[in-house]
Design a protein around this motif. Structure first.
Motif, PDB file in Angstrom:
ATOM      1  N   VAL A 204      -8.939  10.626 -17.221  1.00 47.40           N
ATOM      2  CA  VAL A 204      -8.267  11.916 -17.253  1.00 47.40           C
ATOM      3  C   VAL A 204      -9.333  12.981 -17.506  1.00 47.40           C
ATOM      4  CG1 VAL A 204      -7.698  11.751 -19.718  1.00 47.40           C
ATOM      5  CG2 VAL A 204      -6.359  13.239 -18.232  1.00 47.40           C
TER       6      VAL A 204
ATOM      7  N   ASN B 277      -6.880  17.837 -17.080  1.00 50.53           N
ATOM      8  CA  ASN B 277      -5.699  16.976 -17.113  1.00 50.53           C
ATOM      9  C   ASN B 277      -5.374  16.321 -15.770  1.00 50.53           C
ATOM     10  OD1 ASN B 277      -4.090  15.939 -19.151  1.00 50.53           O
ATOM     11  ND2 ASN B 277      -2.310  17.157 -18.536  1.00 50.53           N
ATOM     12  N   ASP B 278      -6.362  16.226 -14.891  1.00 49.24           N
ATOM     13  CA  ASP B 278      -6.179  15.469 -13.658  1.00 49.24           C
ATOM     14  C   ASP B 278      -6.499  13.999 -13.906  1.00 49.24           C
ATOM     15  OD1 ASP B 278      -5.531  17.682 -11.966  1.00 49.24           O
ATOM     16  OD2 ASP B 278      -7.660  18.226 -11.918  1.00 49.24           O
ATOM     17  N   VAL B 279      -5.892  13.112 -13.107  1.00 49.29           N
ATOM     18  CA  VAL B 279      -6.171  11.677 -13.199  1.00 49.29           C
ATOM     19  C   VAL B 279      -7.029  11.274 -12.006  1.00 49.29           C
ATOM     20  CG1 VAL B 279      -5.185   9.351 -13.210  1.00 49.29           C
ATOM     21  CG2 VAL B 279      -4.049  11.196 -14.464  1.00 49.29           C
TER      22      VAL B 279
ATOM     23  N   LYS C   3      -1.306   3.718  -7.612  1.00 45.74           N
ATOM     24  CA  LYS C   3      -1.032   5.136  -7.854  1.00 45.74           C
ATOM     25  C   LYS C   3       0.336   5.334  -8.493  1.00 45.74           C
ATOM     26  CE  LYS C   3      -3.935   7.069  -4.153  1.00 45.74           C
ATOM     27  NZ  LYS C   3      -3.920   7.811  -2.865  1.00 45.74           N
TER      28      LYS C   3
ATOM     29  N   LEU D 245       0.193   4.150 -12.110  1.00 46.66           N
ATOM     30  CA  LEU D 245      -0.518   5.107 -12.952  1.00 46.66           C
ATOM     31  C   LEU D 245       0.308   6.358 -13.210  1.00 46.66           C
ATOM     32  CD1 LEU D 245      -4.127   4.855 -11.473  1.00 46.66           C
ATOM     33  CD2 LEU D 245      -3.375   4.112 -13.738  1.00 46.66           C
ATOM     34  N   THR D 246       1.077   6.778 -12.231  1.00 43.83           N
ATOM     35  CA  THR D 246       1.951   7.936 -12.419  1.00 43.83           C
ATOM     36  C   THR D 246       2.956   7.663 -13.542  1.00 43.83           C
ATOM     37  OG1 THR D 246       1.720   8.594 -10.106  1.00 43.83           O
ATOM     38  CG2 THR D 246       3.629   9.444 -11.296  1.00 43.83           C
TER      39      THR D 246
ATOM     40  N   ARG E 142       0.959   7.405 -17.022  1.00 43.45           N
ATOM     41  CA  ARG E 142      -0.046   8.453 -17.190  1.00 43.45           C
ATOM     42  C   ARG E 142      -0.374   8.750 -18.649  1.00 43.45           C
ATOM     43  NH1 ARG E 142      -1.720  13.382 -17.652  1.00 43.45           N
ATOM     44  NH2 ARG E 142      -2.896  14.425 -15.987  1.00 43.45           N
ATOM     45  N   GLU E 143       0.619   8.726 -19.512  1.00 40.02           N
ATOM     46  CA  GLU E 143       0.394   9.065 -20.917  1.00 40.02           C
ATOM     47  C   GLU E 143      -0.424   7.998 -21.656  1.00 40.02           C
ATOM     48  OE1 GLU E 143       4.637   7.394 -22.722  1.00 40.02           O
ATOM     49  OE2 GLU E 143       4.445   9.498 -22.168  1.00 40.02           O
TER      50      GLU E 143
ATOM     51  N   LEU F  41      -5.200  11.489  -8.213  1.00 37.70           N
ATOM     52  CA  LEU F  41      -3.765  11.229  -8.103  1.00 37.70           C
ATOM     53  C   LEU F  41      -3.028  12.516  -7.735  1.00 37.70           C
ATOM     54  CD1 LEU F  41      -4.173   8.377  -9.149  1.00 37.70           C
ATOM     55  CD2 LEU F  41      -2.267   8.739 -10.713  1.00 37.70           C
TER      56      LEU F  41
END
Length: 353
Positions: free
Chosen positions: A75, A79-81, A115, A118-119, A122-123, A353
């Motif tokens: 991250v 705040n992009d993955v 993907k 991971l979405t 994400r946290e 992502l």
């Protein structure tokens, strides 16, 4: 294929960053894909993380028909993955599968499944310096049949683990013992495949190294027991008289994605690099002549791991005063900078992502 999603009703408590370590904790969900001979891969699904049930006679237990991969998600400060070269991991998974007679997975489906997973998770991606979300795709043979033959059924799974540094000391230099008795792999065997048996056969060397106060084993070739191959969990590089040298891929060495990335970065920065056969005698001679400037390992887990000491034939050789070398630090900062979005990616490696 449409990926079915079943969300958990019982989310886990996330561990403190200081407690992460490597591979100790796992996220709330996992991905599963089944294979049946004559039907192919089918029933892709994301489900709550859970134990799997297999027949005691499943071939993975008896004949080791399994392959795996390792990659990471990061991250960024915005705040992009980000994923680092995931296509290469799924391509290598299929190369390993071919060696183990496992049917190939659709690489585009695998990436899409990752993907989506991971979405959902994400946290779980930690954002403290030096942390990431480790991704473990793997395939196991599930036939409940003891005949020595390729399985006709398989499961492909992806699990996720928030991690800190692979080594307890972080990027501080590690101590490496050159293994004298055992071998890891030979050309023509499974050394270039990422399969569980390779790692099982390396455990004895690792155990002996740890007993002697060393972090990892440096494996020599299985035929002449003379040429350097790789460290237990890493490819290896030596900087000798200004040139970086890494053992050439020969059929018994894993084609590391971090290894390839480092070679690309060295070329980009116009630092001389060679892929060639290199003997342990050449390395020791370079050390005695004052020409062995640095050594470091590369791998997904540790990224860059400087080597501060080698032990060979009961003699200890300290490198760079046991400190991190300038090149090792540069390569670590460059690669992790690209992986975390802090530096420009001139290679097109990052998938956002």
């Amino acid at each position: 294929m449409k990926i079915k999603i079943e969300l958990t009703q019982n989310k886990k408590e996330k561990p403190a960053t200081s407690a992460l370590g490597f591979g100790k904790f796992f996220t709330d969900h996992m991905f599963i894909l089944d294979y049946t001979e004559g039907k192919g891969w089918h029933d892709p699904r994301i489900v709550p993380y859970q134990p799997i049930t297999l027949d005691p006679s499943s071939k993975v237990f008896h004949y080791g028909q399994t392959v795996f991969e390792g990659l990471k998600a990061y991250v960024t400060e915005t705040n992009d993955v980000l994923l680092f070269r995931p296509q290469n991991n799924f391509k290598r998974l299929n190369l390993s599968s071919a060696r183990l007679c496992i049917p190939p997975v659709d690489e585009e489906l695998a990436l899409e499944a990752l993907k989506q997973l991971l979405t959902i998770e994400r946290e779980w991606i930690p954002n403290a310096p030096g942390t990431s979300l480790y991704i473990r795709p793997f395939v196991i043979a599930t036939d409940s049949y003891l005949s020595v033959a390729p399985s006709q059924t398989y499961q492909f799974m992806i699990i996720l683990s928030p991690v800190g540094s692979y080594y307890a000391n972080g990027i501080n230099p590690v101590k490496i013992l050159v293994e004298q008795q055992y071998v890891r792999a030979v050309a023509g065997g499974t050394g270039e495949a990422k399969t569980g048996g390779n790692y099982a056969s390396s455990l004895k060397g690792q155990e002996l190294a740890n007993e002697d106060g060393y972090d990892q084993t440096l494996w020599l070739d299985g035929k002449e027991h003379r040429f350097v191959e790789e460290v237990g969990s890493m490819n290896i590089f030596f900087k000798i008289n200004g040139t970086v040298i890494t053992p050439a891929l020969n059929g018994s060495i894993l084609a590391g994605i971090t290894r390839d990335s480092i070679i690309n970065i060295l070329n980009y920065k116009q630092i001389p690099v060679e892929e060639r056969q290199i003997s342990i005698d050449e390395i020791i001679e370079a050390h005695k002549n004052g020409q062995l400037e640095e050594a470091f390992g590369t791998g997904t887990a540790a990224v860059i791991s400087p080597i501060g000491e080698l032990k060979y034939l009961d003699e200890k050789f300290v490198l760079n005063n046991g400190e991190i070398g300038q090149l090792s630090q540069l390569l670590y900062d460059t690669l992790t900078g690209i992986q975390t979005g802090k530096l420009e990616d001139p290679f097109g490696w990052i998938v956002k992502l």
